[in-house]
Scaffold this motif. Structure first.
Motif: not given
Length: 169
Positions: A109, A113, A115, A159-160, A165
């Motif tokens: 990843v 990031a 997560c 992700d946000h 992902l």
């Protein structure tokens, strides 16, 4: 006339010659008995404290594992997935009394990031089971969700922006 009424011991000059030794022995005995009592209390306190700490730790371990539906920790389904970007994930899903216990190992990843580990059900619902900020290398994350194991369609790392992902299932 007053002198005749006194016993002969009153006429002695001072205490007997070994009186100081007797006093010193008595005081020494009292000090030694007090010291032994303090040591005994200290030992009892230490032993009691040790057993209490051991009991609390054992209780914490027992509560932390929790009872499993149907057996031991070795039971459970392992879901695996790989993304086109090279991220991969393996998730061990174990059913517990109140839902699922998940242990996910994620690699690849993007560093930094945000997560979320998300459980997807067969009827289209999603449940967040954990979150972390990714870093270089492999991450192992434990999480839980209030879902039955038979209802799980898959597990994703999103992700946000809630874009997947990597997905296992």
């Amino acid at each position: 006339m007053l002198m005749e009424e006194l016993p002969p011991e009153a006429m002695l000059d001072g205490p007997p010659p070994d009186a100081d030794h007797l006093l010193q022995r008595t005081l020494g005995t009292v000090r030694e008995e007090r010291h032994q009592a303090v040591l005994r209390r200290g030992r009892i306190t230490a032993i009691t404290s040790t057993f209490m700490v051991a009991g609390v730790l054992a209780g914490g371990v027992w509560l932390g594992h929790g009872p499993l539906v149907g057996g031991t920790d070795d039971e459970g389904e392992v879901l695996q997935g790989t993304s086109s970007a090279g991220a991969n994930m393996a998730v061990k899903v174990t059913e517990t009394e109140g839902g699922l216990r998940l242990v996910a190992t994620v690699h690849g990843v993007p560093d930094g990031a945000a997560c979320w580990l998300v459980v997807h059900t067969k009827d289209g619902r999603s449940f967040t089971a954990g979150s972390w900020r990714a870093h270089a290398g492999e991450v192992t994350l434990a999480g839980s969700a209030m879902v039955r194991a038979g209802d799980v369609a898959g597990v994703s790392v999103v992700d946000h922006d809630r874009r997947p992902l990597v997905t296992a299932g």
